[in-house]
Design an enzyme around this catalytic site. Structure first.
Site, PDB file in Angstrom:
ATOM      1  N   GLN A   1     -10.220  -3.995  -2.706  1.00 48.49           N
ATOM      2  CA  GLN A   1     -11.501  -3.515  -2.176  1.00 48.49           C
ATOM      3  C   GLN A   1     -12.617  -3.804  -3.173  1.00 48.49           C
ATOM      4  O   GLN A   1     -13.709  -4.255  -2.789  1.00 48.49           O
ATOM      5  CB  GLN A   1     -11.412  -2.009  -1.911  1.00 48.49           C
ATOM      6  CG  GLN A   1     -12.707  -1.386  -1.427  1.00 48.49           C
ATOM      7  CD  GLN A   1     -13.098  -1.854  -0.038  1.00 48.49           C
ATOM      8  OE1 GLN A   1     -12.310  -1.770   0.894  1.00 48.49           O
ATOM      9  NE2 GLN A   1     -14.322  -2.357   0.131  1.00 48.49           N
TER      10      GLN A   1
ATOM     11  N   ARG B   1     -13.509  -8.467   2.381  1.00 51.17           N
ATOM     12  CA  ARG B   1     -12.089  -8.209   2.083  1.00 51.17           C
ATOM     13  C   ARG B   1     -11.270  -9.457   2.383  1.00 51.17           C
ATOM     14  O   ARG B   1     -10.368  -9.829   1.640  1.00 51.17           O
ATOM     15  CB  ARG B   1     -11.568  -7.037   2.938  1.00 51.17           C
ATOM     16  CG  ARG B   1     -12.166  -5.683   2.637  1.00 51.17           C
ATOM     17  CD  ARG B   1     -11.778  -5.163   1.276  1.00 51.17           C
ATOM     18  NE  ARG B   1     -10.341  -5.102   1.082  1.00 51.17           N
ATOM     19  CZ  ARG B   1      -9.555  -4.107   1.513  1.00 51.17           C
ATOM     20  NH1 ARG B   1     -10.091  -3.053   2.106  1.00 51.17           N
ATOM     21  NH2 ARG B   1      -8.247  -4.126   1.307  1.00 51.17           N
TER      22      ARG B   1
ATOM     23  N   ASP C   1     -17.320   7.462  -1.161  1.00 48.84           N
ATOM     24  CA  ASP C   1     -16.042   7.399  -0.453  1.00 48.84           C
ATOM     25  C   ASP C   1     -15.726   8.817   0.035  1.00 48.84           C
ATOM     26  O   ASP C   1     -16.378   9.788  -0.369  1.00 48.84           O
ATOM     27  CB  ASP C   1     -14.962   6.866  -1.419  1.00 48.84           C
ATOM     28  CG  ASP C   1     -13.610   6.639  -0.744  1.00 48.84           C
ATOM     29  OD1 ASP C   1     -13.574   6.548   0.499  1.00 48.84           O
ATOM     30  OD2 ASP C   1     -12.589   6.555  -1.462  1.00 48.84           O
TER      31      ASP C   1
ATOM     32  N   CYS D   1     -16.353   1.814   1.170  1.00 47.96           N
ATOM     33  CA  CYS D   1     -15.129   1.042   1.427  1.00 47.96           C
ATOM     34  C   CYS D   1     -14.647   1.188   2.862  1.00 47.96           C
ATOM     35  O   CYS D   1     -13.940   0.313   3.359  1.00 47.96           O
ATOM     36  CB  CYS D   1     -14.035   1.461   0.447  1.00 47.96           C
ATOM     37  SG  CYS D   1     -13.676   3.227   0.492  1.00 47.96           S
TER      38      CYS D   1
ATOM     39  N   ARG E   1       0.877  -1.184   0.000  1.00 47.07           N
ATOM     40  CA  ARG E   1       0.000   0.000   0.000  1.00 47.07           C
ATOM     41  C   ARG E   1       0.903   1.218   0.000  1.00 47.07           C
ATOM     42  O   ARG E   1       1.694   1.424   0.914  1.00 47.07           O
ATOM     43  CB  ARG E   1      -0.902   0.013   1.238  1.00 47.07           C
ATOM     44  CG  ARG E   1      -1.558   1.362   1.465  1.00 47.07           C
ATOM     45  CD  ARG E   1      -2.622   1.351   2.515  1.00 47.07           C
ATOM     46  NE  ARG E   1      -3.816   0.670   2.042  1.00 47.07           N
ATOM     47  CZ  ARG E   1      -5.006   0.755   2.634  1.00 47.07           C
ATOM     48  NH1 ARG E   1      -5.149   1.491   3.718  1.00 47.07           N
ATOM     49  NH2 ARG E   1      -6.044   0.102   2.148  1.00 47.07           N
TER      50      ARG E   1
ATOM     51  N   HIS F   1      -7.639   0.632  -6.088  1.00 43.96           N
ATOM     52  CA  HIS F   1      -7.776  -0.213  -4.895  1.00 43.96           C
ATOM     53  C   HIS F   1      -8.477  -1.512  -5.323  1.00 43.96           C
ATOM     54  O   HIS F   1      -9.626  -1.767  -4.969  1.00 43.96           O
ATOM     55  CB  HIS F   1      -8.596   0.538  -3.844  1.00 43.96           C
ATOM     56  CG  HIS F   1      -8.480  -0.027  -2.460  1.00 43.96           C
ATOM     57  ND1 HIS F   1      -7.664  -1.104  -2.152  1.00 43.96           N
ATOM     58  CD2 HIS F   1      -9.076   0.344  -1.290  1.00 43.96           C
ATOM     59  CE1 HIS F   1      -7.771  -1.366  -0.852  1.00 43.96           C
ATOM     60  NE2 HIS F   1      -8.613  -0.511  -0.309  1.00 43.96           N
TER      61      HIS F   1
HETATM   62  N1  NVA Z   1     -10.029   6.853  -1.159  1.00 46.37           N
HETATM   63  C1  NVA Z   1      -9.628   6.366   0.153  1.00 46.37           C
HETATM   64  C2  NVA Z   1      -9.882   4.906   0.265  1.00 46.37           C
HETATM   65  C3  NVA Z   1      -9.552   4.319   1.600  1.00 46.37           C
HETATM   66  C4  NVA Z   1      -9.779   2.837   1.647  1.00 46.37           C
HETATM   67  C5  NVA Z   1      -8.166   6.693   0.382  1.00 46.37           C
HETATM   68  O1  NVA Z   1      -7.354   6.471  -0.528  1.00 46.37           O
HETATM   69  O2  NVA Z   1      -7.837   7.166   1.458  1.00 46.37           O
HETATM   70  N1   CP Z   2     -11.102   0.037   2.920  1.00 45.21           N
HETATM   71  C1   CP Z   2      -9.825  -0.082   3.279  1.00 45.21           C
HETATM   72  O1   CP Z   2      -8.913  -0.358   2.478  1.00 45.21           O
HETATM   73  O2   CP Z   2      -9.616   0.073   4.617  1.00 45.21           O
HETATM   74  P1   CP Z   2      -8.228   0.280   5.340  1.00 45.21           P
HETATM   75  O3   CP Z   2      -7.677   1.604   4.889  1.00 45.21           O
HETATM   76  O4   CP Z   2      -8.558   0.277   6.799  1.00 45.21           O
HETATM   77  O5   CP Z   2      -7.297  -0.831   4.971  1.00 45.21           O
END
Ligand code: NVA
Ligand code: CP
Length: 305
Positions: A132, A289, A220, A261, A102, A129
């Site tokens: 997800q 997930r 989101d 998400c 990540r 992502h």
């Molecule tokens: N768009 C959000 C998704 C988190 C799972 C982010 O990138 O922070």
């Molecule tokens: N939705 C998601 O990826 O959650 P986290 O950021 O907690 O991993």
């Protein structure tokens, strides 16, 4: 399938195969049927951003598959002090059976895949992502018994989620309507991909237009990880318009499901009332997930199982 870098790389058949395997692994887990397909294997998990779901579901999933996961913070790895990703990839490939990463730049994930010799899984970048969205598709299929022919609506920032949802939903036969403000559209690569779906894809600035007759509504956060400094500016653009609320629900089909998400910001992109009314769907989605990612790991790290 050698890696999971982005959904654009996967065929519809590969996505459906992952969803079927995810359902099977979910069933087995719930019925106490052991599935140690990754016995003796290790997954490195590199995190440059925060995580609750991704970290815990990958670590737990790896354990349930008979393997072990290692949490590797980029701060602690030598990458954080400048060791090139090309070298890190080649070193980690000698110890591990797979890497979940990540981070911010999609290129970092693509570079790991290019220089390493083990499967790389994208656990979220600024671009996409995919893990997800596999869980999201699994959840929609559980509730609606199909994907093909449904109308999917996303309201909010044209971010990593909007990018992956558009690709995943279109590849699975859904029509997609996005409501994003001017200046916050999805990535051009995704818009280019969506073009070939003609009238099955719509991008508008108006949430009610996008939500009309939708089977699934999704939203989101207005500011993603790394964009916290832009929050006040973004709030002025999104507030009062880009939100799933009662008015949007009444535009959608009756019985429409609502997904997020997570983490969610109540009264920003979704009202607390709508969130709580759809909490079962949203937390089933979070649970999935685990199952979807176990399917990804099995397909990548133990093909043939
Ligand atoms: N768009 C959000 C998704 C988190 C799972 C982010 O990138 O922070
Ligand atoms: N939705 C998601 O990826 O959650 P986290 O950021 O907690 O991993």
């Amino acid at each position: 399938m050698k890696h999971l870098l982005k959904l654009l790389d996967l065929s519809t058949e590969e996505i459906v195969d992952l969803l079927n395997l995810a359902d099977q692994l979910k069933y087995e887990q719930k019925h106490g049927i052991e599935h140690h397909h990754l016995k003796g294997m290790t997954l490195g998990m590199i995190f440059q951003k925060s995580s609750t779901r991704t970290r815990v579901s990958f670590e737990t999933g790896m354990y349930q598959l008979g393997g072990q996961a290692l949490f590797l913070s980029l701060r602690d790895l030598q990458i954080g002090r400048g060791e090139p990703v090309q070298d890190t990839a080649r070193v980690l490939s000698r110890y591990l059976n797979g890497i979940m990463i990540r981070t911010f730049a999609q290129k970092e994930v693509e570079d790991l895949a290019e220089y390493g010799s083990i499967p790389i899984i994208n656990g979220l970048t600024d671009f996409c992502h995919p893990c997800q969205v596999l869980a999201d598709l699994q959840t929609i299929r559980e509730y609606k018994n199909k994907l093909d022919g449904l109308k999917f609506c996303y309201i909010g920032d044209g971010n990593n989620m909007a990018n992956s949802l558009t690709v995943g939903a279109l590849k699975c036969g859904m029509s997609v309507s996005l409501a994003c403000p001017e200046g916050y559209h999805p990535d051009n690569q995704v818009l280019e991909f969506a073009k070939s779906y003609d009238d099955k894809f719509q991008l508008t600035a108006d949430p009610k237009t996008a939500a009309a007759d939708a089977d699934v509504l999704y939203t989101d956060v207005w500011a993603s990880m790394g964009q916290e400094g832009e929050f006040e500016k973004r709030k002025k653009v999104f507030e009062g318009i880009y939100q799933i609320n009662d008015e949007i629900m009444s535009a959608a089909k009756s019985g429409a499901m609502v997904l997020h998400c997570l983490p969610a910001h109540r009264e920003e992109e979704i009202t607390a009332k709508v969130f709580e009314a759809h909490a079962n769907e949203i937390f089933d989605e979070a649970e999935n997930r685990l199952h979807a990612q176990k399917a990804v790991m099995v397909r990548l790290m133990a093909p043939g199982k």
